[in-house]
Design a protein around this motif. Structure first.
Motif, PDB file in Angstrom:
ATOM      1  N   CYS A   1       0.840  -1.198   0.000  1.00  0.00           N
ATOM      2  CA  CYS A   1       0.000   0.000   0.000  1.00  0.00           C
ATOM      3  C   CYS A   1       0.882   1.258   0.000  1.00  0.00           C
ATOM      4  O   CYS A   1       1.821   1.365   0.792  1.00  0.00           O
ATOM      5  CB  CYS A   1      -0.908  -0.012   1.229  1.00  0.00           C
ATOM      6  SG  CYS A   1      -1.875   1.503   1.420  1.00  0.00           S
TER       7      CYS A   1
ATOM      8  N   CYS B   1       0.181   3.155   3.715  1.00  0.00           N
ATOM      9  CA  CYS B   1       0.522   2.584   5.026  1.00  0.00           C
ATOM     10  C   CYS B   1       1.540   1.449   4.948  1.00  0.00           C
ATOM     11  O   CYS B   1       2.031   0.979   5.970  1.00  0.00           O
ATOM     12  CB  CYS B   1      -0.732   2.116   5.759  1.00  0.00           C
ATOM     13  SG  CYS B   1      -1.410   0.586   5.085  1.00  0.00           S
TER      14      CYS B   1
ATOM     15  N   CYS C   1      -7.017   2.047   3.431  1.00  0.00           N
ATOM     16  CA  CYS C   1      -6.625   3.357   2.883  1.00  0.00           C
ATOM     17  C   CYS C   1      -7.405   3.733   1.617  1.00  0.00           C
ATOM     18  O   CYS C   1      -7.237   4.832   1.090  1.00  0.00           O
ATOM     19  CB  CYS C   1      -5.137   3.365   2.555  1.00  0.00           C
ATOM     20  SG  CYS C   1      -4.090   3.064   4.003  1.00  0.00           S
TER      21      CYS C   1
HETATM   22 ZN    ZN Z   1      -2.928   1.168   3.464  1.00  0.00          ZN
END
Ligand code: ZN
Length: 247
Positions: A152, A155, A176
């Motif tokens: 990701c 994050c 997210c």
């Molecule tokens: Zn994330």
């Protein structure tokens, strides 16, 4: 100065009655343009080596300006590509993308080998959509704008369901995803394939079998990403898009 290198023709244009300006990607000197005098005439000894996609040993007279092609010895004309309009369209797109994302005289023997292998696989009938995607990812990496497809973007999470966000530049995890309402939810297969395409060593590409739907998503993601991050507009891409509608 005479220089010699293995090279592949990536662009040609007519110049006057009988000449051609030919751009080649050489193994030892990177991209360079040159005049091929008389090459438009079918009887010319330069006519065959000045064709688009031709892989040959080139002998080039290099001066301060545009060089000129002295001699060429054909290694491969990629007949399988030239005899198939779809393969021709894919190959034309690949070489134009390479042309638009590289500078003159920046040597990269590895990139030359990559180009040669891509055309060889296309010629031999390896899945053209997968080859195109690998080629696009390679050019994005070379341009320094590759998408994040390992984890990701926000994050760093590596597990779970991912979406692809053009705006954020790669994968977003489920937590997210809300940060980009336009992010496209990927199937686990498509996420894995994007990751594979990013990391693959082309010389180890085996038999590929990918569902049409997955290929469509892959094409959509990469096309939109390239439009957004490179700003290159390719004539060959429009032609390819039109052809694909008939496929
Ligand atoms: Zn994330």
């Amino acid at each position: 100065m005479l220089i010699k290198s293995e090279a592949i023709v990536i662009r040609t244009s007519d110049y006057g009655e009988s000449n051609k300006v030919v751009t080649v990607y050489t193994k030892d000197f990177g991209k360079m343009g040159m005049m091929a005098r008389g090459a438009k005439k079918t009887k010319s000894r330069l006519s065959s080596v000045s064709q688009l996609f031709t892989h040959a040993h080139f002998l080039i007279q290099k001066g301060s300006g545009l060089g000129s092609l002295s001699q060429g010895e054909t290694i491969n004309t990629f007949r399988g590509i030239k005899q198939d309009i779809f393969k021709t369209a894919y190959a034309a797109y690949m070489v134009e993308l390479l042309d638009k994302t590289t500078e003159d005289n920046e040597a990269s023997p590895a990139l030359f080998e990559f180009l040669k292998l891509s055309l060889t696989y296309l010629d031999e009938g390896v899945d053209q959509d997968i080859l195109k995607a690998i080629f696009e990812m390679k050019m994005l990496r070379l341009s320094g704008v590759s998408p994040q497809v390992d984890r990701c973007v926000l994050c760093g999470r590596r597990e779970g369901i991912f979406s692809f966000s053009i705006g954020e530049g790669g994968f977003l995890c489920n937590q997210c995803r809300h940060s980009d309402p336009n992010a496209l939810v990927l199937t686990p297969q498509t996420a894995k394939l994007l990751n594979l395409i990013y990391h693959i060593d082309l010389s180890r590409l085996g038999n590929v079998s990918v569902k049409e739907e997955t290929k469509r998503t892959l094409n959509k993601v990469l096309t939109t990403y390239i439009d957004e991050y490179t700003g290159v507009r390719l004539k060959s891409k429009r032609f390819l898009d039109q052809l694909q509608k008939f496929e």
